[in-house]
Motif scaffolding. Structure first.
Motif, short mmCIF file in Angstrom:
data_model
loop_
_atom_site.label_atom_id
_atom_site.label_comp_id
_atom_site.label_asym_id
_atom_site.label_seq_id
_atom_site.Cartn_x
_atom_site.Cartn_y
_atom_site.Cartn_z
N ASP A 1 0.83 -1.21 0.00
CA ASP A 1 0.00 0.00 0.00
C ASP A 1 0.86 1.25 0.00
OD1 ASP A 1 -2.32 -1.51 0.02
OD2 ASP A 1 -2.51 -1.49 2.20
N TYR A 2 2.00 1.19 0.69
CA TYR A 2 2.90 2.35 0.72
C TYR A 2 3.39 2.68 -0.68
CZ TYR A 2 7.02 5.21 1.50
OH TYR A 2 7.94 6.23 1.45
N CYS A 3 3.89 1.66 -1.39
CA CYS A 3 4.41 1.89 -2.75
C CYS A 3 3.29 2.34 -3.69
CB CYS A 3 5.05 0.60 -3.28
SG CYS A 3 6.62 0.19 -2.46
N ARG A 4 2.09 1.83 -3.47
CA ARG A 4 0.96 2.24 -4.31
C ARG A 4 0.67 3.73 -4.13
NH1 ARG A 4 -2.10 -1.18 -2.67
NH2 ARG A 4 -1.94 -2.70 -4.35
N GLY A 5 0.67 4.19 -2.87
CA GLY A 5 0.40 5.59 -2.59
C GLY A 5 1.48 6.50 -3.13
N GLU A 6 2.75 6.12 -2.93
CA GLU A 6 3.86 6.95 -3.41
C GLU A 6 3.93 6.98 -4.93
OE1 GLU A 6 5.78 8.91 -1.54
OE2 GLU A 6 4.44 8.28 0.08
N GLN A 7 3.61 5.85 -5.57
CA GLN A 7 3.61 5.81 -7.03
C GLN A 7 2.52 6.71 -7.60
OE1 GLN A 7 5.78 4.68 -8.97
NE2 GLN A 7 4.82 4.45 -10.98
N LYS A 8 1.37 6.73 -6.93
CA LYS A 8 0.27 7.61 -7.36
C LYS A 8 0.67 9.08 -7.25
CE LYS A 8 -3.79 4.71 -6.49
NZ LYS A 8 -5.03 4.55 -5.67
N LYS A 9 1.36 9.42 -6.16
CA LYS A 9 1.83 10.80 -5.99
C LYS A 9 2.80 11.18 -7.10
CE LYS A 9 1.50 10.69 -0.92
NZ LYS A 9 2.29 10.73 0.34
N LEU A 10 3.70 10.28 -7.42
CA LEU A 10 4.70 10.55 -8.46
C LEU A 10 4.04 10.74 -9.83
CD1 LEU A 10 8.12 8.77 -8.59
CD2 LEU A 10 6.92 9.31 -10.68
N ILE A 11 3.08 9.88 -10.14
CA ILE A 11 2.37 9.99 -11.42
C ILE A 11 1.54 11.27 -11.47
CG2 ILE A 11 0.55 8.94 -12.83
CD1 ILE A 11 1.55 6.21 -11.90
N GLN A 12 0.90 11.62 -10.33
CA GLN A 12 0.11 12.84 -10.29
C GLN A 12 0.99 14.08 -10.48
OE1 GLN A 12 -3.35 13.09 -10.02
NE2 GLN A 12 -2.85 15.18 -10.59
N CYS A 13 2.20 14.02 -9.91
CA CYS A 13 3.14 15.14 -10.09
C CYS A 13 3.49 15.31 -11.56
CB CYS A 13 4.39 14.87 -9.26
SG CYS A 13 5.65 16.16 -9.41
N MET A 14 3.75 14.21 -12.25
CA MET A 14 4.05 14.27 -13.68
C MET A 14 2.87 14.84 -14.46
SD MET A 14 6.09 10.72 -14.48
CE MET A 14 6.08 11.14 -16.23
N ALA A 15 1.66 14.41 -14.11
CA ALA A 15 0.46 14.90 -14.80
C ALA A 15 0.28 16.40 -14.59
CB ALA A 15 -0.77 14.13 -14.30
N ASP A 16 0.54 16.88 -13.37
CA ASP A 16 0.41 18.32 -13.09
C ASP A 16 1.42 19.13 -13.88
OD1 ASP A 16 -1.62 17.77 -11.35
OD2 ASP A 16 -0.39 17.86 -9.54
N ILE A 17 2.65 18.60 -13.98
CA ILE A 17 3.69 19.29 -14.76
C ILE A 17 3.28 19.38 -16.23
CG2 ILE A 17 6.06 19.11 -15.60
CD1 ILE A 17 6.80 17.92 -12.88
N ASN A 18 2.71 18.30 -16.76
CA ASN A 18 2.27 18.30 -18.15
C ASN A 18 1.12 19.28 -18.38
OD1 ASN A 18 4.14 16.35 -18.88
ND2 ASN A 18 2.74 14.64 -18.48
N ARG A 19 0.35 19.56 -17.33
CA ARG A 19 -0.76 20.54 -17.44
C ARG A 19 -0.27 21.97 -17.28
NH1 ARG A 19 -3.32 16.68 -13.85
NH2 ARG A 19 -4.80 15.37 -15.03
#
Length: 206
Positions: free
Chosen positions: A164-182
């Protein structure tokens, strides 16, 4: 950065990217396929063992003899369906012009009938050889590599993270990339550094 699931080859242990039912790296999969397709068969005529494909029924010597017998019978009895004659399609019953000795279907039904035969043949083979049970067992033993911490783990579900920890951190990392692309300003390096430290921690804990 990729979010694809990395797997561990069940034969050599090498990491690779593959679909849900891939258990071997490309190199081992090629060797495994050759070993599965071309294997020791038993001749139905003389009982001798030989290397052949899935539909091989006779050893080379008996196959040659059977071919010779077929040729003699053909010369003696003549052609039952001469090229250019008409016959009935075994799929729809319509008449068609014979263009080859092994033709069974008209041009409209050929593809559909062939695919139906293949499906039936595969179902029969899977049932007789226990392929479904073997797949279930392989899925239980399938090993993946966590996309976040790179820790090897086993899971029969479609996940690429080990906890669950890796799942949460991976989601944060992907969301960060998505925000940068926006166009938003985000510090992507912070997430990468945090992941690198956690990967080192996991490596030291082994």
């Amino acid at each position: 950065m990729t979010n694809r699931t990395k797997r561990v080859c069940q034969k050599c242990g090498m990491s690779f990217y593959g679909s849900g039912d891939c258990y071997y790296c490309p190199s081992c999969a090629k060797d495994k396929k050759l070993d599965t397709v071309v294997r020791i068969r038993t001749c139905q005529d003389c009982g001798v063992e030989f290397f052949g494909g899935p539909r091989a029924r006779r050893c080379p010597d008996c196959a040659y003899k059977a071919q010779q017998e077929t040729s003699r019978r053909h010369k003696r009895n003549g052609t039952k369906r001469p090229l250019g004659s008409t016959d009935k399609c075994q799929w729809c019953g319509a008449e068609y012009v014979v263009t080859s000795g092994r033709q069974k279907y008209c041009s409209k039904c050929k593809l559909e009938a062939t695919l139906a035969w293949q499906r039936e043949h595969k179902r029969g083979y899977s049932k007789a050889s226990g392929q479904e049970d073997k797949k279930k067992e392989r899925r239980k033993q399938a090993q993946k590599v966590c996309v976040y911490c790179l820790r090897p783990f086993k899971s029969s579900s479609s996940t690429n993270v080990c906890s669950d920890y890796c799942r949460g951190e991976q989601k944060k990392l992907i969301q960060c990339m998505a925000d940068i692309n926006r166009g938003y300003k985000r510090n992507f390096n912070n997430y990468i550094e945090k992941r690198a430290k956690y990967r080192e921690k996991v490596k030291c804990d082994k």
